[in-house]
Motif scaffolding. Sequence first.
Motif, PDB file in Angstrom:
ATOM      1  N   ARG A  13       0.834  -1.195   0.000  1.00 14.90           N
ATOM      2  CA  ARG A  13       0.000   0.000   0.000  1.00 14.90           C
ATOM      3  C   ARG A  13       0.863   1.236   0.000  1.00 14.90           C
ATOM      4  O   ARG A  13       1.785   1.380   0.791  1.00 14.90           O
ATOM      5  CB  ARG A  13      -0.900  -0.005   1.239  1.00 14.90           C
ATOM      6  N   ARG A  14       0.557   2.157  -0.881  1.00 10.81           N
ATOM      7  CA  ARG A  14       1.302   3.404  -0.945  1.00 10.81           C
ATOM      8  C   ARG A  14       0.858   4.308   0.206  1.00 10.81           C
ATOM      9  O   ARG A  14      -0.333   4.454   0.495  1.00 10.81           O
ATOM     10  CB  ARG A  14       1.058   4.078  -2.294  1.00 10.81           C
ATOM     11  N   LEU A  15       1.819   4.934   0.881  1.00  8.12           N
ATOM     12  CA  LEU A  15       1.493   5.787   2.019  1.00  8.12           C
ATOM     13  C   LEU A  15       0.942   7.123   1.545  1.00  8.12           C
ATOM     14  O   LEU A  15       1.454   7.730   0.601  1.00  8.12           O
ATOM     15  CB  LEU A  15       2.734   6.010   2.883  1.00  8.12           C
ATOM     16  N   LEU A  16      -0.078   7.596   2.235  1.00  5.32           N
ATOM     17  CA  LEU A  16      -0.774   8.822   1.865  1.00  5.32           C
ATOM     18  C   LEU A  16      -0.493   9.925   2.885  1.00  5.32           C
ATOM     19  O   LEU A  16       0.198   9.715   3.884  1.00  5.32           O
ATOM     20  CB  LEU A  16      -2.273   8.545   1.763  1.00  5.32           C
ATOM     21  N   LYS A  17      -1.042  11.093   2.632  1.00 11.28           N
ATOM     22  CA  LYS A  17      -0.805  12.248   3.489  1.00 11.28           C
ATOM     23  C   LYS A  17      -1.165  11.961   4.943  1.00 11.28           C
ATOM     24  O   LYS A  17      -0.416  12.310   5.862  1.00 11.28           O
ATOM     25  CB  LYS A  17      -1.609  13.446   2.983  1.00 11.28           C
ATOM     26  N   GLU A  18      -2.285  11.298   5.158  1.00 11.43           N
ATOM     27  CA  GLU A  18      -2.713  11.027   6.526  1.00 11.43           C
ATOM     28  C   GLU A  18      -1.778  10.066   7.255  1.00 11.43           C
ATOM     29  O   GLU A  18      -1.711  10.049   8.481  1.00 11.43           O
ATOM     30  CB  GLU A  18      -4.141  10.476   6.560  1.00 11.43           C
ATOM     31  N   ASP A  19      -1.046   9.260   6.512  1.00  9.22           N
ATOM     32  CA  ASP A  19      -0.084   8.347   7.129  1.00  9.22           C
ATOM     33  C   ASP A  19       1.133   9.093   7.669  1.00  9.22           C
ATOM     34  O   ASP A  19       1.707   8.709   8.691  1.00  9.22           O
ATOM     35  CB  ASP A  19       0.390   7.302   6.115  1.00  9.22           C
ATOM     36  N   LEU A  20       1.535  10.145   6.981  1.00 10.35           N
ATOM     37  CA  LEU A  20       2.760  10.863   7.331  1.00 10.35           C
ATOM     38  C   LEU A  20       2.522  12.136   8.133  1.00 10.35           C
ATOM     39  O   LEU A  20       3.472  12.758   8.607  1.00 10.35           O
ATOM     40  CB  LEU A  20       3.540  11.209   6.060  1.00 10.35           C
ATOM     41  N   ASP A  21       1.281  12.503   8.323  1.00 12.66           N
ATOM     42  CA  ASP A  21       0.950  13.738   9.037  1.00 12.66           C
ATOM     43  C   ASP A  21       1.056  13.483  10.542  1.00 12.66           C
ATOM     44  O   ASP A  21       0.060  13.457  11.270  1.00 12.66           O
ATOM     45  CB  ASP A  21      -0.455  14.193   8.647  1.00 12.66           C
ATOM     46  N   LYS A  22       2.303  13.294  10.995  1.00  7.80           N
ATOM     47  CA  LYS A  22       2.569  12.942  12.386  1.00  7.80           C
ATOM     48  C   LYS A  22       3.657  13.861  12.949  1.00  7.80           C
ATOM     49  O   LYS A  22       4.471  14.393  12.196  1.00  7.80           O
ATOM     50  CB  LYS A  22       3.067  11.490  12.487  1.00  7.80           C
ATOM     51  N   PRO A  23       3.696  14.017  14.285  1.00  3.37           N
ATOM     52  CA  PRO A  23       4.797  14.759  14.902  1.00  3.37           C
ATOM     53  C   PRO A  23       6.131  14.111  14.535  1.00  3.37           C
ATOM     54  O   PRO A  23       6.197  12.902  14.283  1.00  3.37           O
ATOM     55  CB  PRO A  23       4.508  14.631  16.396  1.00  3.37           C
ATOM     56  N   CYS A  24       7.190  14.902  14.524  1.00  4.20           N
ATOM     57  CA  CYS A  24       8.475  14.473  13.985  1.00  4.20           C
ATOM     58  C   CYS A  24       9.024  13.181  14.607  1.00  4.20           C
ATOM     59  O   CYS A  24       9.413  12.261  13.890  1.00  4.20           O
ATOM     60  CB  CYS A  24       9.489  15.606  14.144  1.00  4.20           C
ATOM     61  N   LYS A  25       9.077  13.096  15.921  1.00  9.28           N
ATOM     62  CA  LYS A  25       9.607  11.895  16.562  1.00  9.28           C
ATOM     63  C   LYS A  25       8.756  10.676  16.244  1.00  9.28           C
ATOM     64  O   LYS A  25       9.278   9.590  15.973  1.00  9.28           O
ATOM     65  CB  LYS A  25       9.700  12.087  18.083  1.00  9.28           C
ATOM     66  N   GLU A  26       7.456  10.872  16.255  1.00 10.42           N
ATOM     67  CA  GLU A  26       6.549   9.768  15.945  1.00 10.42           C
ATOM     68  C   GLU A  26       6.738   9.309  14.502  1.00 10.42           C
ATOM     69  O   GLU A  26       6.754   8.105  14.210  1.00 10.42           O
ATOM     70  CB  GLU A  26       5.105  10.208  16.175  1.00 10.42           C
ATOM     71  N   LEU A  27       6.903  10.266  13.592  1.00  8.18           N
ATOM     72  CA  LEU A  27       7.110   9.929  12.188  1.00  8.18           C
ATOM     73  C   LEU A  27       8.423   9.180  11.992  1.00  8.18           C
ATOM     74  O   LEU A  27       8.497   8.220  11.213  1.00  8.18           O
ATOM     75  CB  LEU A  27       7.093  11.194  11.330  1.00  8.18           C
ATOM     76  N   ALA A  28       9.460   9.605  12.708  1.00  4.32           N
ATOM     77  CA  ALA A  28      10.767   8.951  12.579  1.00  4.32           C
ATOM     78  C   ALA A  28      10.679   7.471  12.928  1.00  4.32           C
ATOM     79  O   ALA A  28      11.314   6.628  12.276  1.00  4.32           O
ATOM     80  CB  ALA A  28      11.791   9.651  13.466  1.00  4.32           C
ATOM     81  N   MET A  29       9.906   7.135  13.941  1.00  7.53           N
ATOM     82  CA  MET A  29       9.747   5.728  14.310  1.00  7.53           C
ATOM     83  C   MET A  29       8.779   5.009  13.384  1.00  7.53           C
ATOM     84  O   MET A  29       8.976   3.837  13.041  1.00  7.53           O
ATOM     85  CB  MET A  29       9.291   5.637  15.767  1.00  7.53           C
ATOM     86  N   TYR A  30       7.737   5.711  12.968  1.00  9.34           N
ATOM     87  CA  TYR A  30       6.746   5.121  12.062  1.00  9.34           C
ATOM     88  C   TYR A  30       7.385   4.686  10.744  1.00  9.34           C
ATOM     89  O   TYR A  30       7.012   3.653  10.171  1.00  9.34           O
ATOM     90  CB  TYR A  30       5.639   6.142  11.801  1.00  9.34           C
ATOM     91  N   LEU A  31       8.344   5.456  10.265  1.00 10.74           N
ATOM     92  CA  LEU A  31       8.963   5.166   8.965  1.00 10.74           C
ATOM     93  C   LEU A  31       9.839   3.917   8.984  1.00 10.74           C
ATOM     94  O   LEU A  31      10.106   3.328   7.926  1.00 10.74           O
ATOM     95  CB  LEU A  31       9.794   6.364   8.506  1.00 10.74           C
ATOM     96  N   LEU A  32      10.289   3.503  10.155  1.00  8.76           N
ATOM     97  CA  LEU A  32      11.111   2.300  10.231  1.00  8.76           C
ATOM     98  C   LEU A  32      10.316   1.084   9.771  1.00  8.76           C
ATOM     99  O   LEU A  32       9.208   0.831  10.239  1.00  8.76           O
ATOM    100  CB  LEU A  32      11.617   2.086  11.658  1.00  8.76           C
ATOM    101  N   GLY A  33      10.890   0.349   8.832  1.00 10.09           N
ATOM    102  CA  GLY A  33      10.202  -0.810   8.286  1.00 10.09           C
ATOM    103  C   GLY A  33       9.386  -0.508   7.047  1.00 10.09           C
ATOM    104  O   GLY A  33       8.899  -1.424   6.385  1.00 10.09           O
ATOM    105  N   LYS A  34       9.226   0.775   6.709  1.00  9.11           N
ATOM    106  CA  LYS A  34       8.512   1.146   5.482  1.00  9.11           C
ATOM    107  C   LYS A  34       9.473   1.040   4.295  1.00  9.11           C
ATOM    108  O   LYS A  34      10.696   1.002   4.459  1.00  9.11           O
ATOM    109  CB  LYS A  34       7.940   2.563   5.573  1.00  9.11           C
ATOM    110  N   ILE A  35       8.916   1.021   3.103  1.00  7.74           N
ATOM    111  CA  ILE A  35       9.715   0.861   1.889  1.00  7.74           C
ATOM    112  C   ILE A  35       9.798   2.185   1.131  1.00  7.74           C
ATOM    113  O   ILE A  35       8.779   2.812   0.846  1.00  7.74           O
ATOM    114  CB  ILE A  35       9.107  -0.206   0.956  1.00  7.74           C
ATOM    115  N   LEU A  36      11.029   2.593   0.812  1.00 12.56           N
ATOM    116  CA  LEU A  36      11.248   3.742  -0.062  1.00 12.56           C
ATOM    117  C   LEU A  36      11.385   3.214  -1.480  1.00 12.56           C
ATOM    118  O   LEU A  36      12.198   2.328  -1.748  1.00 12.56           O
ATOM    119  CB  LEU A  36      12.519   4.493   0.336  1.00 12.56           C
ATOM    120  N   VAL A  37      10.549   3.740  -2.379  1.00  7.83           N
ATOM    121  CA  VAL A  37      10.538   3.295  -3.774  1.00  7.83           C
ATOM    122  C   VAL A  37      11.012   4.432  -4.664  1.00  7.83           C
ATOM    123  O   VAL A  37      10.511   5.560  -4.566  1.00  7.83           O
ATOM    124  CB  VAL A  37       9.125   2.850  -4.219  1.00  7.83           C
TER     125      VAL A  37
END
Length: 233
Positions: A13-37
């Motif tokens: 699933r491609r990540l959308l705006k609502e997936d990334l609209d997070k506070p910085c520290k939370e986003l930094a941890m959320y991105l771990l394990g995601k795929i950069l294409v």
Amino acid sequence: MITKMSLEKSNCRRLLKEDLDKPCKELAMYLLGKILVRKLEDDKILKGRIVETESYLGGEDKGSHSYSGRRTQANEPMYMPAGTAYVYMTYGMYHCFNISSKEPGAAVLLRALEPISGIETMQKFRVRKVKSIQNEIKTTKLCDGPSKLCISMNITKQNLNKIDLTDLKNDKMWLEDDPDIDKEIRIVHTSRIGIASAGVEWTIKPLRFYILNNDSISKRDKAAEEELDFDIH
């Protein structure tokens, strides 16, 4: 410090705006394990799993390019909506790639990727950049640092700065869930790298995050790992 995060299976699933609209520290941890294409001009696809990040909070964060509200043409992407690519040059020759977060002036630096596909092309980009490289680079070392990551994925300020990673019309670079991870990952919290000029207080803050026991991270903090309580929930 350690946290555990459950990653649910998905179908890329491609990540959308609502997936990334997070506070910085939370986003930094959320991105771990995601795929950069990364899709190249010749339609080749490069993919890497994000395994290490750093958070730059803006405002009072002396390690941030937007410290004390500093706003310039160069750091403008840090003030753009969450999911905007911020690519800058360091040492006048290498690039670093960040993703803006929810707060204006805050962004997450991608420090390392675990290569998944397009590895042969990544090898060519690395060799082309550093002529002294004679032998094939170990796969785990292709993207084990912010500049190595950018070289291997052909990320430059000229071609990808300010693009919206969540825009479905953008076919140059985006983020996806990882369909191959369906277990909890352990996240190590430690200090950022290369910001000694920010002073001791901000140098030692645990704003760097990486996946425990991953071979592609840029630098392990063995002391932090030894202090972890592996049974924490």
